[in-house]
Write a protein that holds these residues in place. Structure first.
Motif, PDB file in Angstrom:
ATOM      1  N   VAL A  83       0.846  -1.204   0.000  1.00 53.31           N
ATOM      2  CA  VAL A  83       0.000   0.000   0.000  1.00 53.31           C
ATOM      3  C   VAL A  83       0.872   1.241   0.000  1.00 53.31           C
ATOM      4  O   VAL A  83       0.659   2.183  -0.785  1.00 53.31           O
ATOM      5  N   GLY A  84       1.872   1.265   0.866  1.00 55.14           N
ATOM      6  CA  GLY A  84       2.737   2.437   0.968  1.00 55.14           C
ATOM      7  C   GLY A  84       3.485   2.734  -0.314  1.00 55.14           C
ATOM      8  O   GLY A  84       3.618   3.903  -0.711  1.00 55.14           O
ATOM      9  N   ALA A  85       3.971   1.694  -0.976  1.00 50.60           N
ATOM     10  CA  ALA A  85       4.714   1.903  -2.220  1.00 50.60           C
ATOM     11  C   ALA A  85       3.824   2.472  -3.315  1.00 50.60           C
ATOM     12  O   ALA A  85       4.225   3.392  -4.047  1.00 50.60           O
ATOM     13  N   ALA A  86       2.612   1.934  -3.435  1.00 46.75           N
ATOM     14  CA  ALA A  86       1.693   2.420  -4.467  1.00 46.75           C
ATOM     15  C   ALA A  86       1.278   3.863  -4.198  1.00 46.75           C
ATOM     16  O   ALA A  86       1.291   4.710  -5.102  1.00 46.75           O
ATOM     17  N   VAL A  87       0.902   4.142  -2.959  1.00 46.78           N
ATOM     18  CA  VAL A  87       0.444   5.493  -2.616  1.00 46.78           C
ATOM     19  C   VAL A  87       1.571   6.508  -2.787  1.00 46.78           C
ATOM     20  O   VAL A  87       1.366   7.598  -3.341  1.00 46.78           O
ATOM     21  N   ALA A  88       2.772   6.171  -2.332  1.00 48.01           N
ATOM     22  CA  ALA A  88       3.887   7.122  -2.433  1.00 48.01           C
ATOM     23  C   ALA A  88       4.211   7.451  -3.887  1.00 48.01           C
ATOM     24  O   ALA A  88       4.478   8.613  -4.226  1.00 48.01           O
ATOM     25  N   ALA A  89       4.168   6.443  -4.756  1.00 48.64           N
ATOM     26  CA  ALA A  89       4.471   6.684  -6.170  1.00 48.64           C
ATOM     27  C   ALA A  89       3.432   7.595  -6.813  1.00 48.64           C
ATOM     28  O   ALA A  89       3.770   8.529  -7.551  1.00 48.64           O
ATOM     29  N   VAL A  90       2.163   7.338  -6.520  1.00 45.48           N
ATOM     30  CA  VAL A  90       1.101   8.165  -7.103  1.00 45.48           C
ATOM     31  C   VAL A  90       1.131   9.563  -6.496  1.00 45.48           C
ATOM     32  O   VAL A  90       0.912  10.562  -7.202  1.00 45.48           O
ATOM     33  N   ARG A  91       1.419   9.656  -5.211  1.00 44.02           N
ATOM     34  CA  ARG A  91       1.467  10.981  -4.580  1.00 44.02           C
ATOM     35  C   ARG A  91       2.589  11.827  -5.171  1.00 44.02           C
ATOM     36  O   ARG A  91       2.432  13.039  -5.369  1.00 44.02           O
ATOM     37  N   GLU A  92       3.711  11.218  -5.469  1.00 45.03           N
ATOM     38  CA  GLU A  92       4.798  11.973  -6.098  1.00 45.03           C
ATOM     39  C   GLU A  92       4.384  12.463  -7.481  1.00 45.03           C
ATOM     40  O   GLU A  92       4.722  13.578  -7.888  1.00 45.03           O
ATOM     41  N   ALA A  93       3.625  11.643  -8.206  1.00 49.00           N
ATOM     42  CA  ALA A  93       3.185  12.019  -9.550  1.00 49.00           C
ATOM     43  C   ALA A  93       2.055  13.036  -9.521  1.00 49.00           C
ATOM     44  O   ALA A  93       1.958  13.877 -10.426  1.00 49.00           O
ATOM     45  N   CYS A  94       1.196  12.968  -8.503  1.00 47.95           N
ATOM     46  CA  CYS A  94       0.003  13.821  -8.418  1.00 47.95           C
ATOM     47  C   CYS A  94      -0.104  14.381  -6.998  1.00 47.95           C
ATOM     48  O   CYS A  94      -0.992  13.982  -6.223  1.00 47.95           O
ATOM     49  N   PRO A  95       0.778  15.290  -6.623  1.00 46.37           N
ATOM     50  CA  PRO A  95       0.863  15.706  -5.215  1.00 46.37           C
ATOM     51  C   PRO A  95      -0.367  16.414  -4.681  1.00 46.37           C
ATOM     52  O   PRO A  95      -0.579  16.441  -3.461  1.00 46.37           O
TER      53      PRO A  95
END
Length: 244
Positions: free
Chosen positions: A64-76
């Motif tokens: 969960v953390g890896a997926a969320v962190a990647a998307v958050r970096e792309a769409c802050p």
């Protein structure tokens, strides 16, 4: 506080198997690219199903953390939500509860802004309590009038997902029941499969937000295959805004 959605939330992948569509995102990097493109096309929130290294759906904190962190970096600036579907733990309520409680170890940047909770699944009240303790907002997934009635035991939910999976589901009756019992929170109306595009259109006529993405359909409103989530978002915005 969960920001309201004016028109469209994108559902990037759902329970689909890797390879089921050429653009289906599964890895954190793929989810980040798909989310960035969908948000650029007009999506106001992102819903995703994290995967493990083998491509299977996962509620494990690391996945969960890896997926969320990647998307958050792309769409802050975009709210990010995940599933809590009970099927992911083979319908083991305790295993799901333990996995979600484990999200407490995640720093804020790796923790979802919201999570979808299916009202028809057992363990509702404990799961809601755990998510609230984590500061994760809740979307309640309602599939029927009976599900709507069950929400009387849960108060103060920011968003209710009226999810139409079958032509036998009367979306108007579900919405009316929510109003009748005084359930608060934003209503979001969407469908899956053959119900997807009719519900996008109905949501537009009712002035309600909706959802679209490869989780819900692999084809456009005319039945033609789509290139990916961004194309679905663009087409859904047109259908949603179309005159009656």
């Amino acid at each position: 506080m969960l920001p309201p959605i004016a028109r469209i939330k994108v559902a990037l992948n759902g329970s689909r198997r890797p390879g089921e569509h050429p653009a289906l995102p599964c890895t954190p990097a793929e989810l980040a690219v798909a989310a960035r493109e969908a948000v650029a096309a007009g999506a106001e929130a992102v819903h995703l199903h994290p995967r493990d290294a083998g491509g299977l759906e996962s509620l494990d904190p690391a996945d969960v953390g890896a997926a969320v962190a990647a998307v958050r970096e792309a769409c802050p600036a975009t709210p990010i939500g995940v599933t809590t579907g009970l099927w992911i733990t083979d319908r083991d309520v305790a295993a799901r509860q333990g996995a979600v409680a484990g999200w407490a170890q995640l720093p804020p940047v790796r923790r979802p802004d919201f999570a979808s909770v299916n009202v028809a699944e057992p363990g509702l009240t404990d799961l809601v309590g755990t998510l609230r303790s984590l500061g994760v907002a809740i979307e309640a997934g309602v599939w029927s009038v009976e599900d709507a009635s069950a929400l009387s035991i849960v108060d103060d939910l920011p968003r209710i997902l009226v999810e139409v999976m079958s032509p036998r589901t009367d979306a108007a009756a579900v919405l009316a029941r929510l109003d009748e019992i005084g359930v608060r929170g934003e209503r979001l109306l969407h469908g899956e499969g053959e119900q997807c595009w009719p519900m996008v259109a109905l949501a537009g006529r009712l002035g309600l937000p909706t959802r679209i993405g490869l989780e819900d359909t692999l084809t456009g409103p005319g039945g033609a295959p789509v290139s990916g989530n961004a194309e679905l978002v663009r087409q859904a915005l047109s259908v949603w805004a179309a005159p009656d």
